[in-house]
Design a protein around this motif. Sequence first.
Motif: not given
Length: 535
Positions: A365, A369, A373, A375-376, A381, A400, A404, A408
């Motif tokens: 991704w 954010i 977003t 996330k799943e 990132v 970032y 997360f 991530k």
Amino acid sequence: MILQKYIFLFSIIFIKNIISEKIITEAEDGKLNSKLSIFSNTNGYSGKGYVGKFENDDDILCVTMIAPSKGFYNISISYLASMGTKTNEIVINNIDSIEYEFQENSHFEEEHIGSYFLNQGENTIEFRKLWGWMFVDYFAIEKVPDEIMKLDFSKLDKNLTNPNATSSAIKLYNFLLGNYGKRIISGQTGKAGEFGNEDINQEIDHIYKLTGKKPALWNTDFIFKSKDVRDSFSTDDYILNGLSWWEKYNGKGIMSIQWHWNVKGLNDDVYSFYAKNTTFNIEQAVIENTWEYNKIVADINYIASLLKKLQDVNMPVIFRPLHENDGDWFWWGGLKHSKACAKLWKLLYKKLVNEHKINNLIWLWNGKIDKNTPKEYIDLVGVDIYSNVHGIFRNQYLKYFEFFDFKKMIVLSENGKIPNIDKCVEQDVWWGYFMTWNLEYILTEEYNENDFIKNVYNNKYVITMDDLPSFNVMNTNSNSNNNIQDSNNNNNNEDNKNKTTIEFNSDEINSFVIKNPNIFSIILSLILTTKYFLI
């Protein structure tokens, strides 16, 4: 529990009020280029005046800050942006920088722009014009305790989002995970639309001639693979070139694929991925059975056929579609399309993974954010940074990483100047990899000097192609995650069920630790001596 929490927060406020180590340097005491001026006609400034307006492209204000010791410092700027919200660049010691958005205001106010590493003694902070048209009153620094700046990588996700990921994708992910916080992977973008290009005097060849090494991570682009482009011309040898690359190196290479998604709007004569050049509507594209929806699904289906050929030879791919969606220059990007872009990402994921059984992808991704977003459906990132210095970009990294929840890995999915690897290591900024853009960004010395490239590719902390294992492994994964597992997770969860804890919102933690750093050590002592409050 509420009482305990407020006792704790009150202690913070009390200690903050009795301790202050903020060091201020007035903007008017700095070095101004000839086109900047000192003003004093607006009330509320400190010192003898303030500096502005940053009207010209070469306008730079440089101040010298004296740090009492080496380490991390919060840097703040008192500013006035009465002419609107403005983004400008701040450069620290010519080795770190940030493009910072100063919100419109009507009076001078102090803005915390991040935490940066300063040397003991003299340090330079430059304020450089990007949008310009604002005023600067003073710069302030405040020491941050070293204890809180060390990053914790123990929470990183051990599993890919796709439970059916191929063994080769799992091996690549585990390689990324195993080196995260230890070494940084080298990456290079090649010619647009080429797959594994090593033509003479092009990007890969240029690096090899300079350094004797090749980047560990290569990059290609589905830029010419949408139907609208294929209707105009053919690139039938594209996948064949990729398969030849994979065979040539026996799987000892990493490939990233981005997608500059060219489309025509319903009444357009030409295709484009730029929003200004196409009327294609992403909002309609995520509504099932619309003309736009059917058009993108056709493209996704074709992309699936290409990825399937790579999966059949066990090639894992770091997949970066819908990139830079935080900006509004691509038809899928921009704030107003945040929700639609997230929906399109999920549609793309589900079509490829669930319908077409494409399981060799690590999903990267690179964009917004916010609450939308997805996330799943994200494995990595990416952040794109084009800076005027070989920086470290710690504050962008942290932005970032924190969003997360430290789960991530964060990578430089595009960069102009290659970051300063030694400074990244020193300051604990472990970009998973860098990915230098093509053409003049690597082929000339305008952005990356030849000697600098040599040093990077021969740095012990940089992974090159020579350091890679083969990722060409037969798939043995059958509907299960074979990634690294933490055998203690279940026991830890069971043990924690009956524990009583006080939880603080992360914003509260940041407010008293990061933005009020000089109190941290005393707070720790307070906790230890009054720990019965927390039982």
